[in-house]
Scaffold this motif. Sequence first.
Motif, mmCIF file in Angstrom:
data_model
loop_
_atom_site.group_PDB
_atom_site.id
_atom_site.type_symbol
_atom_site.label_atom_id
_atom_site.label_comp_id
_atom_site.label_asym_id
_atom_site.label_seq_id
_atom_site.Cartn_x
_atom_site.Cartn_y
_atom_site.Cartn_z
ATOM 1 N N LYS A 352 47.937 78.046 53.353
ATOM 2 C CA LYS A 352 48.344 77.341 54.561
ATOM 3 C C LYS A 352 48.115 75.840 54.469
ATOM 4 O O LYS A 352 48.797 75.057 55.146
ATOM 5 C CB LYS A 352 47.601 77.918 55.767
ATOM 6 N N ALA A 353 47.128 75.438 53.655
ATOM 7 C CA ALA A 353 46.849 74.014 53.513
ATOM 8 C C ALA A 353 47.682 73.360 52.416
ATOM 9 O O ALA A 353 47.643 72.141 52.248
ATOM 10 C CB ALA A 353 45.365 73.801 53.224
ATOM 11 N N ALA A 354 48.416 74.162 51.655
ATOM 12 C CA ALA A 354 49.198 73.650 50.529
ATOM 13 C C ALA A 354 50.598 73.256 50.988
ATOM 14 O O ALA A 354 51.083 73.712 52.030
ATOM 15 C CB ALA A 354 49.285 74.707 49.434
ATOM 16 N N PRO A 355 51.283 72.418 50.208
ATOM 17 C CA PRO A 355 52.667 72.062 50.558
ATOM 18 C C PRO A 355 53.601 73.247 50.345
ATOM 19 O O PRO A 355 53.257 74.220 49.665
ATOM 20 C CB PRO A 355 52.983 70.914 49.584
ATOM 21 N N TRP A 356 54.783 73.157 50.920
ATOM 22 C CA TRP A 356 55.763 74.232 50.788
ATOM 23 C C TRP A 356 56.215 74.346 49.336
ATOM 24 O O TRP A 356 56.518 73.357 48.677
ATOM 25 C CB TRP A 356 56.973 73.968 51.666
ATOM 26 N N ILE A 373 68.614 79.560 36.552
ATOM 27 C CA ILE A 373 67.908 78.736 37.527
ATOM 28 C C ILE A 373 67.121 77.677 36.780
ATOM 29 O O ILE A 373 66.252 77.993 35.954
ATOM 30 C CB ILE A 373 66.976 79.600 38.400
ATOM 31 N N LEU A 374 67.427 76.415 37.056
ATOM 32 C CA LEU A 374 66.810 75.287 36.379
ATOM 33 C C LEU A 374 65.924 74.508 37.348
ATOM 34 O O LEU A 374 66.130 74.536 38.569
ATOM 35 C CB LEU A 374 67.880 74.354 35.801
ATOM 36 N N GLY A 375 64.986 73.782 36.801
ATOM 37 C CA GLY A 375 64.123 72.935 37.625
ATOM 38 C C GLY A 375 62.842 72.624 36.891
ATOM 39 O O GLY A 375 62.410 73.376 36.006
ATOM 40 N N HIS A 376 62.225 71.514 37.273
ATOM 41 C CA HIS A 376 60.984 71.127 36.602
ATOM 42 C C HIS A 376 59.836 72.044 37.046
ATOM 43 O O HIS A 376 59.964 72.815 38.009
ATOM 44 C CB HIS A 376 60.647 69.659 36.896
ATOM 45 N N THR A 377 58.710 71.935 36.379
ATOM 46 C CA THR A 377 57.532 72.742 36.723
ATOM 47 C C THR A 377 57.104 72.440 38.155
ATOM 48 O O THR A 377 56.996 71.270 38.555
ATOM 49 C CB THR A 377 56.373 72.422 35.758
ATOM 50 N N GLY A 378 56.859 73.508 38.921
ATOM 51 C CA GLY A 378 56.443 73.341 40.311
ATOM 52 C C GLY A 378 57.580 73.253 41.294
ATOM 53 O O GLY A 378 57.370 73.013 42.485
ATOM 54 N N SER A 379 58.797 73.481 40.828
ATOM 55 C CA SER A 379 59.947 73.380 41.727
ATOM 56 C C SER A 379 60.182 74.661 42.524
ATOM 57 O O SER A 379 61.053 74.700 43.389
ATOM 58 C CB SER A 379 61.211 73.027 40.932
ATOM 59 N N GLY A 380 59.431 75.725 42.216
ATOM 60 C CA GLY A 380 59.547 76.962 42.993
ATOM 61 C C GLY A 380 60.301 78.076 42.306
ATOM 62 O O GLY A 380 60.586 79.103 42.927
ATOM 63 N N LYS A 381 60.598 77.902 41.026
ATOM 64 C CA LYS A 381 61.414 78.911 40.335
ATOM 65 C C LYS A 381 60.685 80.256 40.239
ATOM 66 O O LYS A 381 61.240 81.307 40.580
ATOM 67 C CB LYS A 381 61.769 78.416 38.920
ATOM 68 N N ARG A 549 61.583 70.804 44.324
ATOM 69 C CA ARG A 549 60.680 70.901 45.466
ATOM 70 C C ARG A 549 61.058 72.028 46.415
ATOM 71 O O ARG A 549 61.022 71.900 47.638
ATOM 72 C CB ARG A 549 60.625 69.579 46.229
ATOM 73 N N GLY A 550 61.429 73.156 45.833
ATOM 74 C CA GLY A 550 61.692 74.345 46.623
ATOM 75 C C GLY A 550 63.016 74.371 47.334
ATOM 76 O O GLY A 550 63.236 75.216 48.210
ATOM 77 N N THR A 551 63.924 73.484 46.970
ATOM 78 C CA THR A 551 65.222 73.423 47.629
ATOM 79 C C THR A 551 66.326 73.399 46.584
ATOM 80 O O THR A 551 66.181 72.778 45.530
ATOM 81 C CB THR A 551 65.330 72.156 48.506
ATOM 82 N N VAL A 552 67.420 74.082 46.890
ATOM 83 C CA VAL A 552 68.581 74.038 46.005
ATOM 84 C C VAL A 552 69.256 72.692 46.182
ATOM 85 O O VAL A 552 69.760 72.361 47.272
ATOM 86 C CB VAL A 552 69.567 75.178 46.325
ATOM 87 N N ILE A 553 69.256 71.891 45.112
ATOM 88 C CA ILE A 553 69.901 70.575 45.200
ATOM 89 C C ILE A 553 71.276 70.570 44.553
ATOM 90 O O ILE A 553 72.059 69.634 44.768
ATOM 91 C CB ILE A 553 69.013 69.485 44.562
ATOM 92 N N GLU A 554 71.538 71.647 43.791
ATOM 93 C CA GLU A 554 72.834 71.689 43.126
ATOM 94 C C GLU A 554 73.094 73.099 42.639
ATOM 95 O O GLU A 554 72.181 73.772 42.145
ATOM 96 C CB GLU A 554 72.829 70.717 41.944
#
Length: 575
Positions: A352-356, A373-381, A549-554
Amino acid sequence: MKVLWPFVRMLGVHRGWVALGVLLSLITLLSAIGLLTLSGWFISASALAGVTALGAKQFNYFTPGAGVRGFAIFRTVGRYFERITTHEATFRVLAHLRSWFYRRLELLGPARLQSYRSADLLNRLVTDINALDNLYLRVLVPTLVAGAVGLLVVLFLAAFSVAVAQVTAVALLLAGVLLPWGAQLAGRRAGRTQLLAISALRTRLLALVQGQVDLQIYGGVAPAVEQVHQAEVVLQKTQLRMAMINGLTTAMMTLIAGGAGIAALILGIELVHEEVLVPAQLAMLVFCVLAVFEAVAPLPLAFQYWSKTSAAAGRLVEITEQKAEINFPDQSVEPEQPGRVEFNDICFRYDKAAPWVLEHFSLSVCPGERLLILGHTGSGKSSLINLLARFHEPDSGSLHLAGQPIQAYDEPTLRSQMSVLSQPVQLFAGSVADNLRLADVDATDQQMLHVLAQVALNDELGEDPLHYQVGESGSRLSGGQRKRMGLARALLKPAPLLLLDEPTEGLDARTEAVVVGAMLSHFRGRTLLMISHHLQMAEHFDRIIVLDRGTVIEQGAPEELMARAESRYNQLRAV
């Protein structure tokens, strides 16, 4: 006692063995007391009968002699079977406890267990459960038997002398109640400390063994060994204290037993003078009084470790009383569209104290579609896999699998709908076939060889790859081979949805192309969600999803994204 009560109730599962152990212990102890008591009378009576020729001629040697031999046989045979029975009962109870504890652990799932170290859980599963053998073997059985034997012996003594019976009863209360209570108080702190010290020592030893390579490289062996030594010093201090308490209680037990024997002798001499007892009965009573303390002798040591047993039970209950964050229904719905996945406005974070980790994330996957599914480390994959496997629940939004809400599936049905390759790959000591059959117990050798060929492993493991021993945690395999073993296991499972987390990590470009190409061509018809940092073979997927950051940007087909000069996909390709 409250914390131990659930474990006492578990003895009912093996109540036949438990009851038989108590009965044999009772028979054995009564036989030992009867042997010494009858021997005291027999020797004394024989000596007195031999004073005169007529007495020696009239004395019946055969009946008491047979009684002595009978008690000796019962004591020896009874002790043998009593040890077998009580230990068998103990081992069965401990085995039941381990299964019970593991089932409770499994129900909690990763979401609840992630706050515990694996070494700590292992200690609870092994050390703490082993400490509970004290409950049945050294506390319950000896206490029940001591109470029954003490009562029977006091009644037996009272038939000859009430005074001797009273003295013996008081001495038994001192040795069987007061002394164990004192031992329990004296060992309370040391017993708990000893349990924690054993756990700390095993945790440090496990860390030392598992991290030996890195410790050698970075010169950290000496500090790690010193930490182990300090933990061992703490354990040795508690063991020394417990040994001193045991020595003191043993000395007190001997003193009480000796005092009771002397008191019985003094009282008995007066009764002989008063002709209430015959001289041979005096020896019988004294030997009986001395023998009965065998019943209470184990109690101080058992109760000395009571706090250790209670602490072990408390550590187990601490885990088992926790509530699982994920609850599966008893009855499941039927999948309507196997392979379909729908994330609808999902918001999720691990704390609960962590970011989304995922924020208003939506994604729809059609049956048979192949997504990269692509994305940098920590992007939520990887969190997508955790949610689909129901290791965690989203904070908001809805998740559907095969056309049904994912919460509507019971666990077996949910697990049957997907095959997962997670990070890191966990392999088990055994053969390649042993590890592959975790995915499909009915898989034939031909099927397993086929899937090994798909991941380019069949020629790397010798002439008989299925019987190749992978070693502890796959230690005999390279990093790339371990990854491909995990991939082969995931591909072998006949599930409509395939979730792969970095399946080509650690592979060279050539092997990666072979593996991905074989996977895409030979496993058509199954929905594929592949998480990767690598873009090789990306053009062969139906759709590419780029997360940030947990969102589909493309998202879009590979050729569509390549056509956009400023697309994030092209930026990743240019790196």
